[in-house]
Motif scaffolding. Sequence first.
Motif, PDB file in Angstrom:
ATOM      1  N   ALA A   1       0.833  -1.203   0.000  1.00 28.27           N
ATOM      2  CA  ALA A   1       0.000   0.000   0.000  1.00 28.27           C
ATOM      3  C   ALA A   1       0.869   1.254   0.000  1.00 28.27           C
ATOM      4  CB  ALA A   1      -0.918  -0.010   1.223  1.00 28.27           C
ATOM      5  N   ASP A   2       1.925   1.210   0.816  1.00 31.26           N
ATOM      6  CA  ASP A   2       2.835   2.345   0.890  1.00 31.26           C
ATOM      7  C   ASP A   2       3.494   2.610  -0.461  1.00 31.26           C
ATOM      8  OD1 ASP A   2       2.990   3.810   3.112  1.00 31.26           O
ATOM      9  OD2 ASP A   2       4.770   2.857   3.955  1.00 31.26           O
ATOM     10  N   LEU A   3       3.864   1.529  -1.119  1.00 30.74           N
ATOM     11  CA  LEU A   3       4.667   1.648  -2.339  1.00 30.74           C
ATOM     12  C   LEU A   3       3.817   1.878  -3.579  1.00 30.74           C
ATOM     13  CD1 LEU A   3       7.526   1.428  -3.459  1.00 30.74           C
ATOM     14  CD2 LEU A   3       7.227  -1.040  -3.580  1.00 30.74           C
ATOM     15  N   PHE A   4       2.711   1.135  -3.683  1.00 30.88           N
ATOM     16  CA  PHE A   4       1.967   1.118  -4.950  1.00 30.88           C
ATOM     17  C   PHE A   4       0.568   1.750  -4.864  1.00 30.88           C
ATOM     18  CE2 PHE A   4       4.711  -2.791  -5.394  1.00 30.88           C
ATOM     19  CZ  PHE A   4       5.513  -2.305  -6.415  1.00 30.88           C
ATOM     20  N   GLY A   5       0.140   2.131  -3.650  1.00 27.57           N
ATOM     21  CA  GLY A   5      -1.182   2.742  -3.526  1.00 27.57           C
ATOM     22  C   GLY A   5      -1.257   4.024  -4.346  1.00 27.57           C
ATOM     23  N   ASP A   6      -2.429   4.284  -4.945  1.00 27.59           N
ATOM     24  CA  ASP A   6      -2.567   5.440  -5.824  1.00 27.59           C
ATOM     25  C   ASP A   6      -3.865   6.169  -5.483  1.00 27.59           C
ATOM     26  OD1 ASP A   6      -1.403   6.532  -8.600  1.00 27.59           O
ATOM     27  OD2 ASP A   6      -3.600   6.607  -8.682  1.00 27.59           O
ATOM     28  N   PRO A   7      -3.845   7.504  -5.489  1.00 24.05           N
ATOM     29  CA  PRO A   7      -5.054   8.234  -5.088  1.00 24.05           C
ATOM     30  C   PRO A   7      -6.217   8.064  -6.054  1.00 24.05           C
ATOM     31  CG  PRO A   7      -3.270   9.756  -5.688  1.00 24.05           C
ATOM     32  CD  PRO A   7      -2.690   8.372  -5.710  1.00 24.05           C
ATOM     33  N   THR A   8      -5.929   7.795  -7.330  1.00 27.70           N
ATOM     34  CA  THR A   8      -7.035   7.791  -8.304  1.00 27.70           C
ATOM     35  C   THR A   8      -7.233   6.458  -9.009  1.00 27.70           C
ATOM     36  OG1 THR A   8      -5.542   8.577 -10.028  1.00 27.70           O
ATOM     37  CG2 THR A   8      -6.784  10.258  -8.816  1.00 27.70           C
ATOM     38  N   ARG A   9      -6.278   5.558  -8.877  1.00 27.62           N
ATOM     39  CA  ARG A   9      -6.354   4.314  -9.661  1.00 27.62           C
ATOM     40  C   ARG A   9      -6.502   3.123  -8.720  1.00 27.62           C
ATOM     41  NH1 ARG A   9      -5.466   2.892 -14.866  1.00 27.62           N
ATOM     42  NH2 ARG A   9      -3.982   1.229 -15.379  1.00 27.62           N
ATOM     43  N   HIS A  10      -7.461   2.252  -9.009  1.00 32.77           N
ATOM     44  CA  HIS A  10      -7.661   1.030  -8.212  1.00 32.77           C
ATOM     45  C   HIS A  10      -6.665  -0.014  -8.696  1.00 32.77           C
ATOM     46  CE1 HIS A  10     -10.694  -2.196  -6.563  1.00 32.77           C
ATOM     47  NE2 HIS A  10      -9.442  -2.452  -6.235  1.00 32.77           N
ATOM     48  N   ARG A  11      -5.710  -0.331  -7.829  1.00 28.47           N
ATOM     49  CA  ARG A  11      -4.670  -1.297  -8.176  1.00 28.47           C
ATOM     50  C   ARG A  11      -4.755  -2.521  -7.290  1.00 28.47           C
ATOM     51  NH1 ARG A  11       0.352   3.016  -8.386  1.00 28.47           N
ATOM     52  NH2 ARG A  11       0.191   3.521 -10.589  1.00 28.47           N
ATOM     53  N   ALA A  12      -4.111  -3.595  -7.746  1.00 29.00           N
ATOM     54  CA  ALA A  12      -3.867  -4.748  -6.882  1.00 29.00           C
ATOM     55  C   ALA A  12      -2.441  -5.179  -7.132  1.00 29.00           C
ATOM     56  CB  ALA A  12      -4.834  -5.881  -7.190  1.00 29.00           C
TER      57      ALA A  12
ATOM     58  N   PRO B   1      -7.763  -0.251  -3.379  1.00 28.14           N
ATOM     59  CA  PRO B   1      -8.702   0.672  -4.020  1.00 28.14           C
ATOM     60  C   PRO B   1      -8.117   2.086  -4.075  1.00 28.14           C
ATOM     61  CG  PRO B   1      -9.809  -0.682  -2.385  1.00 28.14           C
ATOM     62  CD  PRO B   1      -8.333  -0.928  -2.220  1.00 28.14           C
ATOM     63  N   ALA B   2      -8.563   2.887  -5.035  1.00 29.64           N
ATOM     64  CA  ALA B   2      -8.030   4.243  -5.208  1.00 29.64           C
ATOM     65  C   ALA B   2      -8.138   5.024  -3.894  1.00 29.64           C
ATOM     66  CB  ALA B   2      -8.797   4.958  -6.310  1.00 29.64           C
ATOM     67  N   GLY B   3      -7.046   5.651  -3.515  1.00 30.34           N
ATOM     68  CA  GLY B   3      -7.032   6.444  -2.283  1.00 30.34           C
ATOM     69  C   GLY B   3      -7.450   5.625  -1.073  1.00 30.34           C
ATOM     70  N   SER B   4      -7.013   4.356  -1.042  1.00 29.98           N
ATOM     71  CA  SER B   4      -7.640   3.361  -0.167  1.00 29.98           C
ATOM     72  C   SER B   4      -7.513   3.607   1.331  1.00 29.98           C
ATOM     73  CB  SER B   4      -7.115   1.972  -0.501  1.00 29.98           C
ATOM     74  OG  SER B   4      -5.723   1.973  -0.565  1.00 29.98           O
ATOM     75  N   GLY B   5      -6.388   4.098   1.794  1.00 33.81           N
ATOM     76  CA  GLY B   5      -6.254   4.255   3.245  1.00 33.81           C
ATOM     77  C   GLY B   5      -6.548   2.970   3.981  1.00 33.81           C
ATOM     78  N   GLN B   6      -7.644   2.938   4.728  1.00 37.10           N
ATOM     79  CA  GLN B   6      -7.983   1.782   5.560  1.00 37.10           C
ATOM     80  C   GLN B   6      -8.526   0.595   4.763  1.00 37.10           C
ATOM     81  OE1 GLN B   6      -7.035   1.952   8.700  1.00 37.10           O
ATOM     82  NE2 GLN B   6      -6.326   3.958   8.041  1.00 37.10           N
TER      83      GLN B   6
ATOM     84  N   ARG C   1     -13.727 -12.006  -7.717  1.00 38.32           N
ATOM     85  CA  ARG C   1     -14.664 -12.019  -6.583  1.00 38.32           C
ATOM     86  C   ARG C   1     -14.431 -10.876  -5.605  1.00 38.32           C
ATOM     87  NH1 ARG C   1     -14.840 -17.466  -3.306  1.00 38.32           N
ATOM     88  NH2 ARG C   1     -12.579 -17.356  -3.482  1.00 38.32           N
ATOM     89  N   PHE C   2     -13.158 -10.553  -5.373  1.00 42.31           N
ATOM     90  CA  PHE C   2     -12.850  -9.688  -4.227  1.00 42.31           C
ATOM     91  C   PHE C   2     -12.189  -8.352  -4.584  1.00 42.31           C
ATOM     92  CE2 PHE C   2     -12.341 -14.143  -2.482  1.00 42.31           C
ATOM     93  CZ  PHE C   2     -13.619 -14.193  -1.932  1.00 42.31           C
ATOM     94  N   CYS C   3     -11.891  -8.124  -5.863  1.00 38.25           N
ATOM     95  CA  CYS C   3     -11.258  -6.846  -6.241  1.00 38.25           C
ATOM     96  C   CYS C   3     -12.114  -6.160  -7.309  1.00 38.25           C
ATOM     97  CB  CYS C   3      -9.848  -7.052  -6.797  1.00 38.25           C
ATOM     98  SG  CYS C   3      -8.722  -7.978  -5.761  1.00 38.25           S
ATOM     99  N   ALA C   4     -13.397  -6.067  -7.074  1.00 40.19           N
ATOM    100  CA  ALA C   4     -14.308  -5.518  -8.087  1.00 40.19           C
ATOM    101  C   ALA C   4     -13.842  -4.131  -8.530  1.00 40.19           C
ATOM    102  CB  ALA C   4     -15.712  -5.450  -7.516  1.00 40.19           C
ATOM    103  N   GLY C   5     -13.759  -3.949  -9.831  1.00 41.78           N
ATOM    104  CA  GLY C   5     -13.409  -2.646 -10.396  1.00 41.78           C
ATOM    105  C   GLY C   5     -11.923  -2.375 -10.474  1.00 41.78           C
ATOM    106  N   VAL C   6     -11.090  -3.372 -10.145  1.00 42.35           N
ATOM    107  CA  VAL C   6      -9.638  -3.129 -10.201  1.00 42.35           C
ATOM    108  C   VAL C   6      -9.220  -2.811 -11.642  1.00 42.35           C
ATOM    109  CG1 VAL C   6      -9.013  -5.586 -10.479  1.00 42.35           C
ATOM    110  CG2 VAL C   6      -7.372  -3.995  -9.457  1.00 42.35           C
ATOM    111  N   GLU C   7      -8.339  -1.788 -11.761  1.00 44.34           N
ATOM    112  CA  GLU C   7      -7.933  -1.365 -13.107  1.00 44.34           C
ATOM    113  C   GLU C   7      -6.585  -1.935 -13.507  1.00 44.34           C
ATOM    114  OE1 GLU C   7      -8.862   3.180 -13.300  1.00 44.34           O
ATOM    115  OE2 GLU C   7      -9.016   2.472 -11.222  1.00 44.34           O
ATOM    116  N   GLU C   8      -5.717  -2.166 -12.512  1.00 47.08           N
ATOM    117  CA  GLU C   8      -4.346  -2.556 -12.833  1.00 47.08           C
ATOM    118  C   GLU C   8      -3.858  -3.581 -11.816  1.00 47.08           C
ATOM    119  OE1 GLU C   8      -1.689   0.741 -12.469  1.00 47.08           O
ATOM    120  OE2 GLU C   8      -0.021  -0.312 -13.392  1.00 47.08           O
TER     121      GLU C   8
END
Length: 384
Positions: free
Chosen positions: A162-173, A187-192, A295-302
Amino acid sequence: MPGTGSPSTSAALCIGLMSGTSLDGVDAVLALFGAQTFTPQSVLGHHHVPFPAELRAALLALQHSGPDELHRAALASTALAEVYASLIATLLRQTGKTAGEVLAVGAHGQTVRHRPELGYTLQLNAPARLAELCGITVVADFRSRDVAAGGQGAPLVPAFHADLFGDPTRHRAVLNIGGIANITDLPAGSGQAVRGWDTGPGNCLLDGWVQTHRQQAYDANGAWAASGRVQAVLLGSLLAEPWLQGPPPKSTGRDLFNMEWLAARLRTGGVLRPEDVQATLVEFTARCIARDIGRFCAGVEEVIVCGGGILNGHLMDRLATTLLNESSTPVALCSSADHGLPPDEVEALAFAWLAWRHMNDLPGNLPAVTGARGLRILGARYPA
Ligand SMILES: Nc1ncnc2c1ncn2[C@@H]1O[C@H](COP(=O)(O)OP(=O)(O)O)[C@@H](O)[C@H]1O
Ligand SMILES: [Mg+2]
């Protein structure tokens, strides 16, 4: 970002040592933490050593209970410390650093049992010996505290992802394909909202089958699997494994996914060509991952991929195809290298980061990921 420290932390070098369930060897990374922002240049060095054949055989044998296993485990732990220490010496030489300049080594150790439901997880390690050998403070036994707090003790990498790859606007996994595969949903801007779990086998069954039938450590690029044909009945029986059906948090290991597990499912069908079994195992591995993303990452873009499985071209092709079927929206698959970090450095860097967190009294687990009762400072410290 890793290294974006709180005001009380200062910049420091840490080493991470990771030897995963594939039992291929050890990756070590030296990185600078606590600077304002993390960039790929914060990783100062990486080195990998394969396990000596004798140690690998000993570690493999210790995955199952057997005669005199406490004694054999102690000897293997000591041998591991020797491998770790020589790897650290090489890394320091390569980077022109000295032991005195390094704050801590995060040494994950070698998992031989993972039974959080029984209250324990066991990584062979000899941190006291390693501290003696390398003259650097060692942080080890990262998983036990999370298990003691009611968690799975795994995966521990999501906070770092999360620290390295988290993104404010893009839903990543982030997908790590080691011996076991694990996902971090960002999730984008995921925080918690960060979640992470094991999806099931990564390379472990593929490696086991090719070792048995072709005496090779792994199926290079998945070429042997690509020569076989997927067997639908076998695939169905593999996918029916109850563990796979459950929701996160979940973690697994060789305790479940091993050659005996496969043999039990092969007994029910007719005689199959070995390459067809390998093809089916690739399909199975890809489906486990793609199904969980669906099943668990609905809407993931990348999906950012790391770990040795990314070098299996056939597996990556099958993953891309099965993802198309399992996801309702288009998903881009890329390598962590596209984000500046080579895929074989990510997990070792995570344990350098966890050591750095420990040294700064900062928690390393995410309760939403592991199911632990709360945030915990992970690991035990063996001063230099
Ligand atoms: N060229 C390759 N082709 C196919 N698979 C590979 C290749 N190189 C490495 N691998 C796979 O990657 C595994 C090592 O991945 P790694 O991320 O180190 O796993 P772990 O974290 O479990 O040790 C090997 O055991 C092998 O299955
Ligand atoms: Mg490895």
